[in-house]
Design an enzyme around this catalytic site. Structure first.
Site, PDB file in Angstrom:
ATOM      1  N   LYS A   1     -32.431  17.152   4.230  1.00 36.68           N
ATOM      2  CA  LYS A   1     -32.990  17.215   2.890  1.00 36.68           C
ATOM      3  C   LYS A   1     -31.790  17.708   1.909  1.00 36.68           C
ATOM      4  O   LYS A   1     -31.696  17.226   0.683  1.00 36.68           O
ATOM      5  CB  LYS A   1     -34.379  18.243   2.740  1.00 36.68           C
ATOM      6  N   THR A   2     -31.065  18.755   2.454  1.00 42.85           N
ATOM      7  CA  THR A   2     -29.744  19.158   1.094  1.00 42.85           C
ATOM      8  C   THR A   2     -28.770  17.939   1.149  1.00 42.85           C
ATOM      9  O   THR A   2     -28.207  17.663   0.100  1.00 42.85           O
ATOM     10  CB  THR A   2     -29.272  20.467   1.821  1.00 42.85           C
TER      11      THR A   2
ATOM     12  N   ASP B   1     -33.914  24.495  -3.180  1.00 44.64           N
ATOM     13  CA  ASP B   1     -34.449  24.600  -1.878  1.00 44.64           C
ATOM     14  C   ASP B   1     -35.408  25.513  -1.527  1.00 44.64           C
ATOM     15  O   ASP B   1     -35.636  26.458  -2.240  1.00 44.64           O
ATOM     16  CB  ASP B   1     -33.389  24.780  -0.897  1.00 44.64           C
TER      17      ASP B   1
ATOM     18  N   THR C   1     -40.153  22.791   3.424  1.00 40.71           N
ATOM     19  CA  THR C   1     -40.782  22.867   4.773  1.00 40.71           C
ATOM     20  C   THR C   1     -42.001  22.760   5.060  1.00 40.71           C
ATOM     21  O   THR C   1     -42.710  22.261   6.065  1.00 40.71           O
ATOM     22  CB  THR C   1     -39.989  23.725   5.775  1.00 40.71           C
TER      23      THR C   1
ATOM     24  N   ARG D   1     -29.306  18.604  12.707  1.00 34.11           N
ATOM     25  CA  ARG D   1     -28.506  19.809  12.646  1.00 34.11           C
ATOM     26  C   ARG D   1     -28.293  20.363  14.110  1.00 34.11           C
ATOM     27  O   ARG D   1     -27.242  20.866  14.324  1.00 34.11           O
ATOM     28  CB  ARG D   1     -29.326  20.852  11.703  1.00 34.11           C
TER      29      ARG D   1
END
Length: 345
Positions: free
Chosen positions: A67-68, A112, A161, A220
């Protein structure tokens, strides 16, 4: 007052450069999420052709799926500056007003964990997203005055999230909502192959496939495990082959399904102490020495997704696959007692 702009600074400049190198710079470099990439590409191209700021974008999905990175790509592909913040850092309407009033025309604002913003800031954001202005209250009581402040047009990219925690008025103001999905093994192998090239790590496809199968569908985690394998091969001087992968992941308590120490502790507790369940969440959390929120939000989603645990109204229950994976035999329930009739009553 805490600065509402949050910049996560690793320990060294080399670490900053490394983390930045792992992140794709464009949609063409981004691996996976093909549907979301196509939708974003269309949205950004249309905005560029009309010479306007792109619509506000909401990125929803589990942690670690990009997402980032996608927010950075939106700014890069739009050729716009990027401002980064986070929901927990915006605890007052004044925090948000300070950020919004300092934006330059066309800037991309990334927030975020946007669902964790203060309610007063959320309400201010409604008007800012829709009309590019905010109302600032000056004074108190009967003498309070509302002063409108016009904002430069901007694009808000929110990441969450837990999209269910976003209020409907905020969710409806996003022009595009993207739901990111977990990656399959083939996509993760491509992610690992790219990361290995950036790390200048000589590793074969068999070893990459082994890592890809243990990273829980999350890029990640894939990059993190690859770095641990790189470290192991460097220290042991053994090369990054399949044996090094097995040894490194065993050292860091990652099994063939991607379960870590806490995952196994939860499952072994359910299987051995509670005969496979059902067991309540609070009882389970106390048994493994963790907070119930950690078990529910961090551990359980993966265990349920891979079919080792189920949730029932009575509590958590282990599946047959869980008994088989841990090499245990399900406890045999005693036969029901016969009903008593007549003189036996």
């Amino acid at each position: 007052m805490t600065d509402p702009l949050v910049w996560l600074a690793p320990e060294s400049e080399a670490e900053v450069a490394f983390e930045g190198a792992l992140r794709p710079k464009s949609l063409a470099e981004f691996v996976g999420q093909s549907k979301v990439r196509g939708q974003l590409q269309l949205l950004l191209q249309a905005a560029g052709m009309q010479n306007r700021t792109p619509d506000h974008i909401l990125l929803a999905g589990p942690p670690g799926l990009g997402k980032t990175t996608l927010a950075m790509i939106v700014a890069h592909e739009s050729n716009r500056p990027l401002r980064m913040s986070s929901g927990p850092a915006i605890q007052h309407a004044g925090d948000l007003a300070a950020v919004l009033s300092s934006l330059v025309p066309g800037e991309v604002l990334f927030i975020d964990e946007i669902h964790r913003m203060a309610r007063s800031a959320e309400e201010m954001l409604y008007l800012a997203m829709e009309d590019f202005r905010i109302d600032i209250m000056v004074g108190k009581g009967a003498g309070a005055t509302s002063i409108p402040l016009d904002l430069a047009p901007f694009t808000l990219v929110g990441a969450t999230t837990r999209s269910g925690l976003l209020p409907n008025p905020l969710r409806d103001r996003f022009g595009f909502t993207a739901h990111l999905e977990f990656y399959d093994t083939a996509e993760l192998e491509l992610v690992l192959e790219r990361a290995a090239a950036l790390l200048e790590l000589d590793i074969d496809r068999v070893a990459l496939a082994e890592i890809a199968g243990r990273c829980r569908g999350t890029p990640r985690i894939a990059n993190r495990l690859l770095r641990r394998v790189r470290d192991y091969a460097l220290v042991k001087g053994s090369g990054a082959g399949i044996d090094a992968v097995h040894a490194a992941l065993e050292l860091y308590d990652v099994d063939e399904l991607g379960l870590d120490r806490l995952d196994r502790a939860v499952m072994q507790t359910v299987l051995t102490r509670f005969d496979g369940g059902p067991v309540g969440l609070n009882t389970l959390a106390v048994s493994v020495g963790e907070e119930s929120e950690t078990v529910e939000s961090v551990v359980e989603p993966f265990l349920v997704r891979i079919g080792l645990l189920t949730r029932t109204p009575r509590g958590r229950v282990a599946t047959r696959a869980a008994w088989k994976h841990f090499g245990l035999t399900p406890a045999v329930e005693p036969p029901p007692k016969p009903a008593l009739f007549g003189d036996d009553l």
